[in-house]
Design a protein around this motif. Structure first.
Motif, mmCIF file in Angstrom:
data_model
loop_
_atom_site.group_PDB
_atom_site.id
_atom_site.type_symbol
_atom_site.label_atom_id
_atom_site.label_comp_id
_atom_site.label_asym_id
_atom_site.label_seq_id
_atom_site.Cartn_x
_atom_site.Cartn_y
_atom_site.Cartn_z
ATOM 1 N N TYR A 96 126.753 68.429 69.788
ATOM 2 C CA TYR A 96 125.941 68.307 70.975
ATOM 3 C C TYR A 96 125.784 69.862 71.666
ATOM 4 O O TYR A 96 125.821 69.548 72.797
ATOM 5 C CB TYR A 96 126.244 67.265 71.711
ATOM 6 N N LYS A 129 120.929 67.380 66.326
ATOM 7 C CA LYS A 129 120.486 66.755 67.770
ATOM 8 C C LYS A 129 119.800 68.128 68.500
ATOM 9 O O LYS A 129 118.665 67.985 68.991
ATOM 10 C CB LYS A 129 121.501 66.283 68.375
ATOM 11 N N ARG A 137 119.611 67.414 57.372
ATOM 12 C CA ARG A 137 121.400 67.798 57.037
ATOM 13 C C ARG A 137 121.455 69.428 57.267
ATOM 14 O O ARG A 137 121.883 70.004 56.291
ATOM 15 C CB ARG A 137 121.388 67.315 55.545
HETATM 16 C C1 LIG Z 1 130.692 63.969 67.038
HETATM 17 C C2 LIG Z 1 129.602 64.125 65.920
HETATM 18 N N1 LIG Z 1 129.748 64.762 64.879
HETATM 19 C C3 LIG Z 1 128.976 64.940 63.986
HETATM 20 C C4 LIG Z 1 128.056 64.108 63.852
HETATM 21 C C5 LIG Z 1 126.889 64.101 62.732
HETATM 22 O O1 LIG Z 1 126.283 65.348 62.533
HETATM 23 P P1 LIG Z 1 125.138 65.515 61.452
HETATM 24 O O2 LIG Z 1 123.824 64.704 61.835
HETATM 25 O O3 LIG Z 1 124.751 66.845 61.268
HETATM 26 O O4 LIG Z 1 125.733 64.745 60.205
HETATM 27 C C6 LIG Z 1 127.522 63.304 64.803
HETATM 28 C C7 LIG Z 1 126.695 62.184 65.162
HETATM 29 O O5 LIG Z 1 126.033 61.950 64.245
HETATM 30 C C8 LIG Z 1 128.550 62.923 65.874
HETATM 31 O O6 LIG Z 1 128.450 62.200 67.103
#
Ligand SMILES: Cc1ncc(COP(=O)(O)O)c(C=O)c1O
Length: 280
Positions: A96, A129, A137
């Motif tokens: 984030y 995000k 991905r």
């Molecule tokens: C702390 C955290 N790490 C990783 C992810 C996943 O990231 P990605 O969408 O790149 O798989 C999320 C949420 O989806 C998350 O809240």
């Protein structure tokens, strides 16, 4: 060799199976005090000091999911010194970046501090995000090596791990992020939009807290505006969450985590009423 992977309690639900499936034994360290809706820093430090040398400690780089509570810079400093002294491997998850302060550079402060303090963290970054690229991905794994030679060895090991897993990563999302970050004007647009998004979420936090007070709720909702990032860790019980789903059709995760991105000036009154209704 048994490697211990420590994760904060609570943490993003997927962390535990990801690390378990990688052959690590997952243990939790205390992070959040539900009673005070605040960071449980004293107990977190106690737990960190008790971790056996060589353990991996997962840290949310910013905007902790689900609690929205991050350590202060002074607290990060204490963590960095202790993690170094106890020979632990810091593993940052940075999903984030930009959501906490509104500025992705500011939100990288803890990672930079650890590196400056002589630690060699591993960092996983997601652009799902902050670039709105969920379906692509797109993320990165960075490892700080002590020397160029060490870094080369790590990369070679990583290639051996990923080759039989996914062979090659998808390219499209990476190209989008590269195009933006290589162009000063597009980068500025990204920074401005990131700030706009974080400011809107913070505004909704204050509004939701105020509306909850207006409903006549006698509970303390200060944590809603104190927390940062995309989520409000409301403190609602699973029972209350289920009631809110069934009766008012307001949806959040069973642990009471509300996605603030879904709160708008148009629905905040309805949401505040629903929360009050199940929590009074
Ligand atoms: C702390 C955290 N790490 C990783 C992810 C996943 O990231 P990605 O969408 O790149 O798989 C999320 C949420 O989806 C998350 O809240």
């Amino acid at each position: 060799m048994l490697v211990l992977q420590y994760v904060p309690n609570p943490t993003w639900g997927n962390h535990i199976p990801i690390f378990q499936n990688s052959g690590l034994e997952v243990r939790k360290y205390r992070y959040y005090d539900k009673e005070s809706s605040d960071l449980d820093f004293v107990n977190m430090m106690k737990d960190i000091k008790d971790m056996p040398e060589g353990s991996i400690v997962l840290l949310h780089a910013c905007a902790h999911n689900p609690t929205g509570m991050d350590p202060t810079l002074e607290q990060w400093k204490e963590m960095s010194e202790t993690i170094k002294k106890h020979n632990l491997l810091p593993f940052f998850d940075c999903a984030y970046q930009g959501f906490a302060s509104g500025d992705p550079n500011t939100d990288a402060a803890a990672i930079r501090m650890f590196v400056e303090d002589g630690l060699q963290p591993m960092v996983v970054q997601s652009f799902s995000k902050n670039f709105g690229l969920y379906g692509q991905r797109i993320g990165a794994l960075s490892v700080v090596g002590a020397t160029e030679e060490e870094a080369k060895r790590v990369v070679s090991q990583m290639k051996m791990v990923v080759r039989p897993m996914y062979s090659n990563p998808p390219r499209h999302g990476a190209r989008i992020v590269t195009t933006i970050l290589e162009d000063p004007k597009l980068t500025q647009d990204f920074l401005d939009q990131c700030k706009g998004m974080a400011d809107r979420i913070n505004l909704m936090r204050v509004l939701l807290k105020d509306k909850l007070t207006e409903t006549g709720s006698t509970k303390n909702w200060d944590h809603i505006s104190k927390q940062i990032g995309m989520f409000a860790y409301s403190g609602l019980s699973e029972d209350q969450v289920m009631q809110m789903r069934e009766n008012q059709h307001v949806y959040c995760t069973a642990d009471g985590r509300i996605s603030m991105a879904g709160v708008t000036s148009g629905n905040v009154d309805y949401i505040a009423d629903a929360i009050h209704d199940v929590s009074k």
